[in-house]
Design a protein around this motif. Structure first.
Motif, PDB file in Angstrom:
ATOM      1  N   GLY A 139      -8.645  -1.516  -3.104  1.00  0.00           N
ATOM      2  CA  GLY A 139      -7.855  -2.649  -2.640  1.00  0.00           C
ATOM      3  C   GLY A 139      -7.554  -3.649  -3.741  1.00  0.00           C
ATOM      4  O   GLY A 139      -7.917  -3.451  -4.910  1.00  0.00           O
ATOM      5  N   ASP A 165       0.829  -1.211   0.000  1.00  0.00           N
ATOM      6  CA  ASP A 165       0.000   0.000   0.000  1.00  0.00           C
ATOM      7  C   ASP A 165       0.866   1.264   0.000  1.00  0.00           C
ATOM      8  O   ASP A 165       0.623   2.212   0.738  1.00  0.00           O
ATOM      9  N   ARG A 220      -1.543   1.041  -5.049  1.00  0.00           N
ATOM     10  CA  ARG A 220      -2.731   0.207  -4.912  1.00  0.00           C
ATOM     11  C   ARG A 220      -3.987   1.036  -5.148  1.00  0.00           C
ATOM     12  O   ARG A 220      -4.062   2.194  -4.740  1.00  0.00           O
TER      13      ARG A 220
END
Length: 444
Positions: A313, A271, A309
């Motif tokens: 998600g 992330d 990202r």
């Protein structure tokens, strides 16, 4: 794979230093943020280096990655009689190869056993010298990857080839001649080998069902710069008007699309947000929309590609490896490491190499839920992987396990670093510059 101490590589590649430590210790859970310089492509630079054997004139290659495979091939070229000079180029490390005098019989079995790309010496030496003796090449244990296509094509061009006792001996007593060759499969290695041979062969050679990977385009463009006459570059039909005397060239190696895809997956898994400098996302082929569907955002910018990202998600997708422009087999294991923590399920089918799921057991040690049925790996995403001690079994598996460790909870210890060093120029160090915590250790 032979240990580095078996053969000294420093004479031909003075920049090479076996990295200290026997394993990587990767502390997971830290987002990657920063700039990661994508190196010259491993799969492009090796055939480009071999192409220098086709001319007595100097060939200068810029953007050469500092990887073990380059060090091994440099040593092989030097032992064949080529002169190598290293310098600083426009975009990185530069190598000048001058093969004014080469000796085709002087090929070291230990060096050839280390890398699959050494088979490309066969076509180049046959074309330039009329003979070649080469031990069967080594490399990653990811499948049979036989050289039948290479040998059949060279025989069609007039070569006499025998394989006995692990040694390939080939001669072209009347010189190589152009031929029409239809490859049963679009083999990258066979396309490169036959292309190298055809540019010096007498007459016209047509290679049908040729592989279309960008690295082959890179080789063809360099050969064209050297004076070869090649049409159909980038297509599945290559037409070569052979017999021309080749000159030298000054050529820049393309960026590594596999490194690009791997680090893009790492940015998504952690992330984070990484600028992949010097990268070109279009080189990914259909892997780009596949990554987008999985939640990997790739944004083209002036200096390269930004990877992050998606706000939604990561989500499971189905992948089937195919020859370019299909999803690259070299990206299959990094993609699996990423999808191991994606929401939902994924199915990854490997159609290129029959033993390219050897990393599955290592990912399972980290908590991945993966079941292999035939040529398909079924992946059910888990919330997070856990650090474990794992072993790299090939170049791409090594990178996948680094990626998995970056996103895992706790520490991951990666053994088998020769594999990582074979294919990636300072990957660990470049990741550290983006915030990763990675050290080399000698944990027993």
């Amino acid at each position: 794979m032979n240990h580095l101490s078996d053969v000294s590589l420093l004479g031909a590649s003075p920049w090479w230093r076996p990295n200290p430590g026997t394993c990587l210790v990767i502390q997971g859970g830290r987002p990657l943020v920063g700039t990661y310089g994508v190196s010259g492509a491993k799969n492009a630079v090796l055939p480009l280096m071999v192409s220098a054997l086709l001319t007595p004139r100097p060939v200068v290659l810029d953007n050469v990655p500092a990887i073990l495979d380059v060090a091994v091939l440099s040593n092989l070229l030097q032992r064949l009689g080529a002169d190598l000079t290293w310098s600083t180029g426009r975009t990185g490390r530069a190598l000048t190869v001058c093969a004014e005098r080469i000796h085709p019989r002087q090929i070291d079995r230990d060096l050839v056993a280390r890398m699959r790309a050494s088979v490309l010496l066969l076509g180049a030496l046959l074309a330039r010298c009329g003979e070649a003796s080469l031990p069967l090449p080594g490399g990653d244990a990811i499948g049979l990857r036989g050289i039948d296509f290479h040998i059949a094509g060279l025989r069609a061009m007039g070569a006499e080839v025998e394989v006995n006792g692990g040694l390939i001996h080939a001669t072209a007593p009347y010189g190589l001649c152009g031929a029409e060759i239809v490859l049963p499969q679009p083999s990258v290695g066979a396309t490169e080998n036959l292309l190298l041979a055809a540019v010096l062969a007498k007459g016209q050679t047509i290679i049908r069902n040729a592989a279309r990977e960008p690295e082959i385009t890179d080789l063809a463009q360099c050969l064209t710069m050297m004076g070869a006459a090649i049409t159909g570059i980038g297509s599945d039909v290559l037409i070569i008007q052979g017999g021309r005397e080749l000159a030298g060239a000054d050529y820049t190696v393309m960026p590594d699309r596999i490194e690009l895809g791997t680090i893009a997956c790492a940015a998504a898994v952690t992330d984070g947000e990484v600028l992949l400098r010097h990268a070109h996302a279009e080189l990914l082929g259909t892997a780009r929309p596949a990554f987008a569907a999985a939640g990997v955002v790739l944004e083209d910018v002036r200096d390269g590609v930004i990877a992050r990202r998606s706000p939604a998600g990561l989500t499971g997708i189905d992948i089937q490896t195919r020859p370019y422009p299909g999803f690259a087999t070299d990206l299959q294991s990094p993609a699996m490491a990423m999808l191991a923590t994606a929401a939902g399920a994924s199915a990854i089918t490997e159609t290129i190499f029959e033993q390219r799921f050897r990393h599955v057991d290592e990912l399972r040690k980290m908590g991945a839920d993966i079941t292999v049925l035939g040529t398909t790996a079924h992946v059910r995403g888990v919330d997070r992987l856990a650090g474990a001690r794992v072993m790299a079994t090939d170049v791409r598996a090594a990178a996948a396990l680094v990626l998995a460790g970056l996103g895992a909870k706790g520490d991951t210890v990666l053994d088998g670093l020769d594999h990582l060093d074979r294919g990636y120029d300072g990957m660990a160090e470049k990741l550290v510059a983006c915030g990763a915590v990675i050290t080399r250790d000698k944990i027993g």
